[in-house]
Design a protein around this motif. Structure first.
Motif, PDB file in Angstrom:
ATOM      1  N   ILE A 123       0.844  -1.195   0.000  1.00 27.18           N
ATOM      2  CA  ILE A 123       0.000   0.000   0.000  1.00 27.18           C
ATOM      3  C   ILE A 123       0.877   1.242   0.000  1.00 27.18           C
ATOM      4  O   ILE A 123       1.848   1.345   0.746  1.00 27.18           O
ATOM      5  CB  ILE A 123      -0.940  -0.004   1.221  1.00 27.18           C
ATOM      6  CG1 ILE A 123      -1.817  -1.249   1.172  1.00 27.18           C
ATOM      7  CG2 ILE A 123      -1.795   1.250   1.244  1.00 27.18           C
ATOM      8  CD1 ILE A 123      -2.655  -1.454   2.397  1.00 27.18           C
ATOM      9  N   ASP A 124       0.506   2.193  -0.840  1.00 27.43           N
ATOM     10  CA  ASP A 124       1.232   3.448  -0.941  1.00 27.43           C
ATOM     11  C   ASP A 124       0.364   4.561  -0.376  1.00 27.43           C
ATOM     12  O   ASP A 124      -0.736   4.805  -0.864  1.00 27.43           O
ATOM     13  CB  ASP A 124       1.574   3.743  -2.409  1.00 27.43           C
ATOM     14  CG  ASP A 124       2.434   4.969  -2.570  1.00 27.43           C
ATOM     15  OD1 ASP A 124       3.240   5.255  -1.664  1.00 27.43           O
ATOM     16  OD2 ASP A 124       2.298   5.666  -3.602  1.00 27.43           O
ATOM     17  N   TYR A 125       0.844   5.208   0.666  1.00 27.50           N
ATOM     18  CA  TYR A 125       0.128   6.326   1.263  1.00 27.50           C
ATOM     19  C   TYR A 125       0.793   7.625   0.846  1.00 27.50           C
ATOM     20  O   TYR A 125       1.999   7.686   0.670  1.00 27.50           O
ATOM     21  CB  TYR A 125       0.140   6.215   2.793  1.00 27.50           C
ATOM     22  CG  TYR A 125      -0.650   5.046   3.319  1.00 27.50           C
ATOM     23  CD1 TYR A 125      -2.030   5.120   3.429  1.00 27.50           C
ATOM     24  CD2 TYR A 125      -0.019   3.876   3.712  1.00 27.50           C
ATOM     25  CE1 TYR A 125      -2.770   4.056   3.913  1.00 27.50           C
ATOM     26  CE2 TYR A 125      -0.745   2.809   4.206  1.00 27.50           C
ATOM     27  CZ  TYR A 125      -2.119   2.900   4.303  1.00 27.50           C
ATOM     28  OH  TYR A 125      -2.843   1.853   4.779  1.00 27.50           O
ATOM     29  N   ARG A 126      -0.002   8.666   0.714  1.00 27.94           N
ATOM     30  CA  ARG A 126       0.515   9.977   0.306  1.00 27.94           C
ATOM     31  C   ARG A 126       0.080  11.041   1.313  1.00 27.94           C
ATOM     32  O   ARG A 126      -0.831  10.830   2.103  1.00 27.94           O
ATOM     33  CB  ARG A 126      -0.028  10.332  -1.072  1.00 27.94           C
ATOM     34  CG  ARG A 126       0.488   9.421  -2.151  1.00 27.94           C
ATOM     35  CD  ARG A 126       0.089   9.931  -3.535  1.00 27.94           C
ATOM     36  NE  ARG A 126       0.663   9.084  -4.550  1.00 27.94           N
ATOM     37  CZ  ARG A 126       0.013   8.115  -5.167  1.00 27.94           C
ATOM     38  NH1 ARG A 126      -1.246   7.884  -4.888  1.00 27.94           N
ATOM     39  NH2 ARG A 126       0.616   7.378  -6.073  1.00 27.94           N
ATOM     40  N   GLY A 127       0.722  12.182   1.207  1.00 35.36           N
ATOM     41  CA  GLY A 127       0.339  13.329   2.027  1.00 35.36           C
ATOM     42  C   GLY A 127       0.562  13.084   3.505  1.00 35.36           C
ATOM     43  O   GLY A 127       1.532  12.446   3.901  1.00 35.36           O
ATOM     44  N   PRO A 128      -0.368  13.589   4.317  1.00 34.48           N
ATOM     45  CA  PRO A 128      -0.201  13.480   5.764  1.00 34.48           C
ATOM     46  C   PRO A 128      -0.151  12.036   6.271  1.00 34.48           C
ATOM     47  O   PRO A 128       0.349  11.779   7.355  1.00 34.48           O
ATOM     48  CB  PRO A 128      -1.422  14.192   6.347  1.00 34.48           C
ATOM     49  CG  PRO A 128      -2.083  14.885   5.224  1.00 34.48           C
ATOM     50  CD  PRO A 128      -1.567  14.313   3.957  1.00 34.48           C
ATOM     51  N   ALA A 129      -0.648  11.095   5.502  1.00 33.49           N
ATOM     52  CA  ALA A 129      -0.663   9.690   5.918  1.00 33.49           C
ATOM     53  C   ALA A 129       0.506   8.891   5.343  1.00 33.49           C
ATOM     54  O   ALA A 129       0.511   7.667   5.417  1.00 33.49           O
ATOM     55  CB  ALA A 129      -1.984   9.049   5.504  1.00 33.49           C
TER      56      ALA A 129
END
Length: 192
Positions: A123-129
Motif C-alpha cells: 500500500i502506498d500512502y501519500r500526504g499526511p498519511a
C-alpha cells in the motif's frame, strides 16, 4: 466506558454509556478456523496421543466436517502428522513447546495482519498519511512477536505469565474517551 455527547436544544450534557462491541467489525478478529485449530492442537498436546477426527470432534464439541477440513489444512501445513488405518488419526508433528500461535495462524490463513486485504508493504500512502505504512508494519511486527511467544504447550499448561497481562498494564488515562455527536470517533481525554 465512553462519553457520549447527546445533541439537545439546551446546554450540552455528557452522559456515560458503555462502548458496545462491534460484533463482526472488530479491528482484530480471530476466525473460527483459527480458534478451532488451536483447540485441536491443545487437545492433541494434552492427550499426547494420536486422535481421530471423530474423537476430536466429540471431545471438543466442534462440527465434524469443519474439523476435518481444518485437520487437512494443519496436516498440509506440517503442523500435524496423520496415520491411516486401525489406530490411525492425527498427532502433533513436533512437540507442543515448539509450536507457536504465529506458526499455526500463518499455516492456516497466511498473513497475520492485512490492511484492506493487502499486506502493508503493498500500500502506498501519500500526504499526511505517508508514514501510515510504517505504523501498520509496527502493529504487525508487535502482533507477530506476541504470537511467536505463545506456544501450544503454554496454553495447555496455562503458563502465559511471560505474556503481558492487560489488567496489570498501567493505564494511560483513567478518563473515559469523548465521542463527538457528529464525528463518532473516540478522542482520549488528556491525563488529569
Amino acid at each position: 466506558m465512553v462519553m457520549h455527547i447527546e445533541p439537545s436544544s439546551g446546554p450540552v450534557v455528557p452522559t456515560l454509556r458503555r462502548h458496545r462491541s462491534s460484533v463482526g467489525n472488530a479491528v482484530l478478529s480471530i476466525s473460527a478456523r483459527v480458534d478451532y485449530a488451536v483447540q485441536i492442537l491443545c487437545a492433541l498436546a494434552e492427550s499426547n496421543r494420536i486422535m481421530t477426527a471423530r474423537q476430536l470432534s466429540v471431545s471438543l464439541g466442534l462440527p465434524h466436517k469443519f474439523l476435518e477440513a481444518i485437520l487437512t489444512d494443519l496436516h498440509r501445513g506440517v503442523i500435524l502428522t496423520s496415520r491411516r488405518g486401525l489406530g490411525g488419526g492425527f498427532g502433533l508433528a513436533r512437540p507442543a513447546d515448539e509450536m507457536s500461535l504465529d506458526e499455526v495462524i500463518t499455516s492456516l490463513v497466511g498473513a497475520v495482519a492485512e490492511v484492506r486485504g493487502q499486506i502493508p508493504e503493498a500500500i502506498d500512502y501519500r500526504g499526511p498519511a505517508e508514514n501510515l505504512r510504517t505504523a501498520w508494519l509496527a502493529v504487525r511486527s508487535n502482533l507477530r512477536l506476541t504470537l511467536e511467544g505463545i506456544t501450544i504447550a503454554d496454553i495447555v499448561a496455562g503458563d502465559l505469565s511471560r505474556i503481558a497481562d492487560p489488567s496489570a498494564a498501567p493505564a494511560v488515562s483513567q478518563a473515559p474517551a469523548v465521542v463527538g455527536a457528529r464525528a463518532r470517533r473516540s478522542i482520549p481525554l488528556p491525563p488529569s
